[in-house]
Design a protein around this motif. Structure first.
Motif, PDB file in Angstrom:
ATOM      1  N   GLY A 297       0.785  -1.229   0.000  1.00  0.00           N
ATOM      2  CA  GLY A 297       0.000   0.000   0.000  1.00  0.00           C
ATOM      3  C   GLY A 297       0.814   1.274   0.000  1.00  0.00           C
ATOM      4  N   ILE A 298       2.127   1.158  -0.198  1.00  0.00           N
ATOM      5  CA  ILE A 298       3.007   2.333  -0.243  1.00  0.00           C
ATOM      6  C   ILE A 298       3.074   2.846  -1.669  1.00  0.00           C
ATOM      7  N   ASP A 299       2.962   4.139  -1.843  1.00  0.00           N
ATOM      8  CA  ASP A 299       3.009   4.752  -3.171  1.00  0.00           C
ATOM      9  C   ASP A 299       4.466   4.939  -3.580  1.00  0.00           C
ATOM     10  N   ALA A 300       5.097   3.840  -3.971  1.00  0.00           N
ATOM     11  CA  ALA A 300       6.498   3.850  -4.369  1.00  0.00           C
ATOM     12  C   ALA A 300       6.610   3.600  -5.864  1.00  0.00           C
ATOM     13  N   SER A 301       7.656   4.168  -6.473  1.00  0.00           N
ATOM     14  CA  SER A 301       7.903   3.954  -7.892  1.00  0.00           C
ATOM     15  C   SER A 301       9.403   3.921  -8.136  1.00  0.00           C
ATOM     16  N   GLY A 302       9.786   3.351  -9.255  1.00  0.00           N
ATOM     17  CA  GLY A 302      11.190   3.288  -9.608  1.00  0.00           C
ATOM     18  C   GLY A 302      11.626   1.886  -9.981  1.00  0.00           C
ATOM     19  N   PRO A 303      12.918   1.730 -10.176  1.00  0.00           N
ATOM     20  CA  PRO A 303      13.990   2.713  -9.945  1.00  0.00           C
ATOM     21  C   PRO A 303      14.055   3.808 -11.017  1.00  0.00           C
ATOM     22  N   HIS A 304      14.310   5.026 -10.535  1.00  0.00           N
ATOM     23  CA  HIS A 304      14.447   6.183 -11.403  1.00  0.00           C
ATOM     24  C   HIS A 304      15.922   6.531 -11.564  1.00  0.00           C
ATOM     25  N   PRO A 305      16.339   7.050 -12.705  1.00  0.00           N
ATOM     26  CA  PRO A 305      17.736   7.483 -12.878  1.00  0.00           C
ATOM     27  C   PRO A 305      18.122   8.509 -11.815  1.00  0.00           C
ATOM     28  N   GLY A 306      19.251   8.299 -11.185  1.00  0.00           N
ATOM     29  CA  GLY A 306      19.678   9.180 -10.110  1.00  0.00           C
ATOM     30  C   GLY A 306      19.992  10.590 -10.560  1.00  0.00           C
ATOM     31  N   ASP A 307      20.294  10.779 -11.862  1.00  0.00           N
ATOM     32  CA  ASP A 307      20.683  12.109 -12.331  1.00  0.00           C
ATOM     33  C   ASP A 307      19.487  12.999 -12.667  1.00  0.00           C
ATOM     34  N   THR A 308      18.268  12.457 -12.641  1.00  0.00           N
ATOM     35  CA  THR A 308      17.091  13.280 -12.946  1.00  0.00           C
ATOM     36  C   THR A 308      15.997  13.193 -11.893  1.00  0.00           C
ATOM     37  N   VAL A 309      16.068  12.232 -10.993  1.00  0.00           N
ATOM     38  CA  VAL A 309      14.960  12.027 -10.059  1.00  0.00           C
ATOM     39  C   VAL A 309      14.748  13.230  -9.140  1.00  0.00           C
ATOM     40  N   TYR A 310      15.826  13.900  -8.748  1.00  0.00           N
ATOM     41  CA  TYR A 310      15.667  15.052  -7.851  1.00  0.00           C
ATOM     42  C   TYR A 310      15.090  16.261  -8.592  1.00  0.00           C
ATOM     43  N   MET A 311      15.358  16.369  -9.872  1.00  0.00           N
ATOM     44  CA  MET A 311      14.745  17.421 -10.665  1.00  0.00           C
ATOM     45  C   MET A 311      13.224  17.256 -10.653  1.00  0.00           C
ATOM     46  N   HIS A 312      12.765  16.018 -10.832  1.00  0.00           N
ATOM     47  CA  HIS A 312      11.322  15.756 -10.827  1.00  0.00           C
ATOM     48  C   HIS A 312      10.733  15.961  -9.430  1.00  0.00           C
ATOM     49  N   ALA A 313      11.486  15.593  -8.403  1.00  0.00           N
ATOM     50  CA  ALA A 313      10.997  15.803  -7.036  1.00  0.00           C
ATOM     51  C   ALA A 313      10.846  17.289  -6.745  1.00  0.00           C
ATOM     52  N   ARG A 314      11.812  18.076  -7.200  1.00  0.00           N
ATOM     53  CA  ARG A 314      11.756  19.519  -6.956  1.00  0.00           C
ATOM     54  C   ARG A 314      10.589  20.171  -7.701  1.00  0.00           C
ATOM     55  N   LYS A 315      10.185  19.566  -8.809  1.00  0.00           N
ATOM     56  CA  LYS A 315       9.032  20.073  -9.564  1.00  0.00           C
ATOM     57  C   LYS A 315       7.705  19.656  -8.929  1.00  0.00           C
ATOM     58  N   GLY A 316       7.785  18.834  -7.872  1.00  0.00           N
ATOM     59  CA  GLY A 316       6.568  18.445  -7.177  1.00  0.00           C
ATOM     60  C   GLY A 316       5.982  17.119  -7.594  1.00  0.00           C
ATOM     61  N   HIS A 317       6.712  16.339  -8.405  1.00  0.00           N
ATOM     62  CA  HIS A 317       6.192  15.055  -8.858  1.00  0.00           C
ATOM     63  C   HIS A 317       6.304  13.970  -7.783  1.00  0.00           C
ATOM     64  N   PHE A 318       7.245  14.126  -6.860  1.00  0.00           N
ATOM     65  CA  PHE A 318       7.447  13.179  -5.765  1.00  0.00           C
ATOM     66  C   PHE A 318       7.592  13.938  -4.461  1.00  0.00           C
ATOM     67  N   ASP A 319       7.245  13.279  -3.349  1.00  0.00           N
ATOM     68  CA  ASP A 319       7.391  13.885  -2.030  1.00  0.00           C
ATOM     69  C   ASP A 319       8.726  13.533  -1.383  1.00  0.00           C
ATOM     70  N   ILE A 320       9.195  12.319  -1.620  1.00  0.00           N
ATOM     71  CA  ILE A 320      10.438  11.834  -1.006  1.00  0.00           C
ATOM     72  C   ILE A 320      11.193  10.992  -2.023  1.00  0.00           C
ATOM     73  N   VAL A 321      12.514  11.145  -2.056  1.00  0.00           N
ATOM     74  CA  VAL A 321      13.367  10.301  -2.885  1.00  0.00           C
ATOM     75  C   VAL A 321      14.167   9.375  -1.975  1.00  0.00           C
ATOM     76  N   VAL A 322      14.172   8.094  -2.281  1.00  0.00           N
ATOM     77  CA  VAL A 322      15.026   7.134  -1.585  1.00  0.00           C
ATOM     78  C   VAL A 322      16.312   7.013  -2.385  1.00  0.00           C
ATOM     79  N   ALA A 323      17.432   7.447  -1.800  1.00  0.00           N
ATOM     80  CA  ALA A 323      18.737   7.411  -2.457  1.00  0.00           C
ATOM     81  C   ALA A 323      19.505   6.176  -2.003  1.00  0.00           C
ATOM     82  N   GLN A 324      20.348   5.662  -2.876  1.00  0.00           N
ATOM     83  CA  GLN A 324      21.036   4.415  -2.586  1.00  0.00           C
ATOM     84  C   GLN A 324      22.273   4.588  -1.708  1.00  0.00           C
ATOM     85  N   TYR A 325      22.935   5.740  -1.795  1.00  0.00           N
ATOM     86  CA  TYR A 325      24.155   5.937  -1.007  1.00  0.00           C
ATOM     87  C   TYR A 325      24.286   7.407  -0.629  1.00  0.00           C
TER      88      TYR A 325
END
Length: 328
Positions: free
Chosen positions: A235-263
């Protein structure tokens, strides 16, 4: 109505800017917070900064009066003379560690409602024979918490780390299925605490272009995608894996609330690039609230009186917000 216990503030490494940003923050008054550290250090800093503030030593948080222009302090280290600014010191490393451990015990006993930590220095602690690489590991050990994660947050993005203070080689090994699930679940819980009814969680890939369909690595298909699918089944609204070089751009635009980073650096570089003034570190998975400013000991400017305490003020504000969101 009886007021809640105060917050604990740990002094941090006295050779860095921790005591300075604490003194500047508490000089404004209005904070129900008790410093865990050294009277000698805080008294020295107050005088150095020329603040019209008194440092009052108490034995327990319940003895705090929170009077104007007063810093309430619990002595929890044997350091009696302020160490040299900007230098790695076993004495300073031990003092910083002692403050954290004492604050943890107070939080576990319920005499403080949460902890806001000033920066410590890993090399200084190591020189004192303290084996922990950072706050996260100390907090996990002394609370017996099995699932902990670091969330970095600012006004634009929030990120949770799968692995924290370890080499990149070991991070790749440790970012297994169980670590993915733990980070995604904690991101979901942390997002709900921050006010997101159903947090939208984007999980970053480990390899360039999220593996490019297996051309640049198989971790995405073998580990990360199955974890995302399992999280969605919960029931968690999770998606991915997303490319690490663009996922934060999309998060900053409001498409995601939280990014899970690998390292570590995959998650912290985007947050810190946006500025340290409003960045906050939140430890998820503990039995109490813990936040900290998103900067280090800043040895290069320690003792000059020029440290910006905005991030520390933000860490206090986040701690109060998280405590208020806890169920009664």
């Amino acid at each position: 109505m009886k007021s809640s216990p105060p917050l604990a503030i740990t002094m941090g490494d006295p050779s860095g800017i921790g005591p300075e940003v604490i003194a500047k923050t508490l000089a404004h008054g209005g904070e129900r917070a008790v410093v865990f550290g050294s009277y000698a250090v805080m008294e020295f800093i107050v005088r150095l900064l020329g603040l019209d503030v008194k440092v009052r030593q108490i034995e327990t948080p319940a003895q705090a009066h929170f009077e104007p222009r007063t810093i309430e302090l619990i002595e929890c280290t044997r350091i009696s003379v302020h160490p040299a600014f900007g230098r790695i010191s076993a004495v300073a490393g031990r003092a910083a560690f002692d403050g954290v451990v004492a604050a943890i015990e107070a939080a576990k006993s319920g005499t403080v409602s949460g902890i806001v930590t000033a920066p410590l220095n890993k090399q200084a602690m190591g020189s004192a024979g303290i084996p922990y690489p950072g706050h996260t590991e100390i907090l996990a050990h002394y609370t017996g918490s099995k699932r902990v994660a670091m969330m970095l947050a600012n006004e634009d993005i929030r990120t949770v780390l799968v692995t924290v203070h370890t080499s990149l080689r070991r991070a790749i090994q440790e970012a297994d299925y169980e670590a993915q699930m733990s980070a995604i679940r904690l991101a979901h819980e942390g997002g709900r605490t921050l006010g997101f009814a159903r947090p939208r969680i984007a999980v970053a890939g480990l390899n360039p272009h999220a593996g490019e369909g297996g051309k640049f690595g198989d971790e995405e298909g073998r580990i990360i995608r199955p974890a995302v699918e399992a999280a969605r089944a919960e029931g968690i609204d999770a998606s991915g894996p997303h490319p690490g070089d663009t996922v934060y751009m999309h998060a900053r635009k409001g498409h995601f609330d939280i990014v899970v980073a690998q390292y570590h650096d995959q998650g912290l570089i985007p947050v810190k690039y946006l500025g340290l003034r409003k960045g906050v570190n939140i430890t998820l998975g503990l039995p109490f609230v813990r936040t900290s400013p998103d900067h280090g000991t800043a040895f290069d400017i320690a003792g000059h009186g020029i440290a910006d305490h905005t991030s520390f003020q933000t860490a206090l504000a986040y701690a109060r917000r998280l405590i208020a969101a806890q169920p009664a």
